[in-house]
Write a protein that holds these residues in place. Structure first.
Motif, short mmCIF file in Angstrom:
data_model
loop_
_atom_site.label_atom_id
_atom_site.label_comp_id
_atom_site.label_asym_id
_atom_site.label_seq_id
_atom_site.Cartn_x
_atom_site.Cartn_y
_atom_site.Cartn_z
N GLU A 239 0.84 -1.20 0.00
CA GLU A 239 0.00 0.00 0.00
C GLU A 239 0.87 1.25 0.00
O GLU A 239 0.59 2.23 -0.70
CB GLU A 239 -0.92 0.00 1.23
N GLN A 240 1.95 1.21 0.80
CA GLN A 240 2.87 2.35 0.84
C GLN A 240 3.60 2.49 -0.49
O GLN A 240 3.82 3.59 -0.99
CB GLN A 240 3.87 2.17 1.98
N LYS A 243 1.28 4.01 -3.00
CA LYS A 243 1.05 5.42 -2.69
C LYS A 243 2.19 6.29 -3.24
O LYS A 243 1.95 7.34 -3.85
CB LYS A 243 0.93 5.60 -1.18
N ARG A 246 2.06 6.43 -7.02
CA ARG A 246 0.97 7.32 -7.44
C ARG A 246 1.42 8.78 -7.37
O ARG A 246 1.15 9.57 -8.27
CB ARG A 246 -0.25 7.09 -6.54
N GLU A 247 2.11 9.12 -6.27
CA GLU A 247 2.60 10.48 -6.11
C GLU A 247 3.63 10.83 -7.18
O GLU A 247 3.68 11.95 -7.68
CB GLU A 247 3.21 10.67 -4.71
#
Length: 281
Positions: A239-240, A243, A246-247
């Protein structure tokens, strides 16, 4: 009465008008300079509450230094290093058996030993995670209560800033502990996808070839349980990873659109990419 808010010149957030910014601790009201400055040899030392507050005391960041972080996570690193070593031996043992380079009886004996050690280490790790998470939740509640008490005027600015910084320092020391404890494999965030693929491949080979290579059915069941549990841990770490990716994608688009200058883009990109070099969190 309505609370007057002003923009902090340091962090640019709307803060309550007073001596200090309630978010970053920046000194908002500078002491007035005297019209005539006394010569150094006769100048009197400043006195009173304003003199007790130095720039360093209110403007220092809530975080801790890299050296302090490393010192704070010594025990956690030791536990994770032990766990990741046993995981490495455990997975390599399975590989050797799948490649038919290990005797079935010897494999079973070593497998049982590594599995027992992993269970003990992971229990310790999960207990530590629980303790850190509970403390972080408690500190978060303390910050919220402190903020409310300050906004209603129950505690003055100076007391609020001091207590807020103390809580944030403890949080800054606890977060790295959690980062290490959540990654029993001790691998970089950037390597997570390939590591997950390797685990899934091992699981598929075990399920497909267990009869042919001579693994007992109860051992197969245990291996499936172990790898499934490892994949669940990886899902949290992934998940990290997603994330950050995505950034990075959003950053790339903002740059191409023209919202960001090249220097801003490269600086922000470098910070995000450095996070992928960390062992999870």
């Amino acid at each position: 009465m309505a609370t007057t808010r002003i923009e902090c010149p340091n962090c640019h957030r709307l803060t309550i008008k007073g001596k200090f910014c309630i978010y970053c601790g920046y000194t908002l009201e500078k002491p007035a300079e005297p019209v005539v400055q006394a010569p150094p040899e006769v100048a009197e030392a400043p006195s009173g509450p304003a003199a007790e507050t130095t720039v360093e005391a209110v403007e220092q960041p809530a975080g801790v230094s890299t050296a302090s972080v490393e010192e704070a996570v010594v025990e956690e690193k030791r536990l994770v290093d032990q766990t990741s070593s046993v995981y490495s031996w455990y997975l390599r043992l399975i590989d050797l058996f799948l490649e038919r380079e290990a005797d079935p009886d010897v494999f079973e004996e070593l497998y049982s030993e590594y599995r027992s050690r992993l269970r003990t280490l992971n229990e310790r790790r999960e207990n530590e995670i629980k303790k850190v998470e509970e403390r972080l939740n408690s500190l978060g509640s303390m910050l919220e209560k402190l903020k409310v008490k300050h906004e209603i005027g129950e505690i003055p600015d100076r007391q609020y800033i001091t207590q807020k910084l103390e809580i944030e320092r403890e949080i800054s020391k606890l977060r790295p502990k959690l980062m290490y404890l959540r990654n029993p494999f001790n691998i970089r965030l950037g390597d997570l996808p390939s590591f997950k693929t390797q685990l899934e491949d091992k699981l598929n080979k075990i399920k497909t070839n267990w009869r042919e290579i001579g693994i007992k059915e109860n051992i197969v069941t245990q291996i499936e349980e172990d790898i499934d549990a490892a994949l669940k841990v990886l899902d949290v770490l992934m998940e990290q990873h997603h994330k950050i990716r995505r950034e990075l994608n959003k950053l790339e688009l903002r740059y191409k659109i023209g919202e960001l200058k090249q220097s801003e883009y490269l600086s922000m990109k470098q910070k995000l990419e450095k996070q992928l070099e960390l062992p999870g969190g």
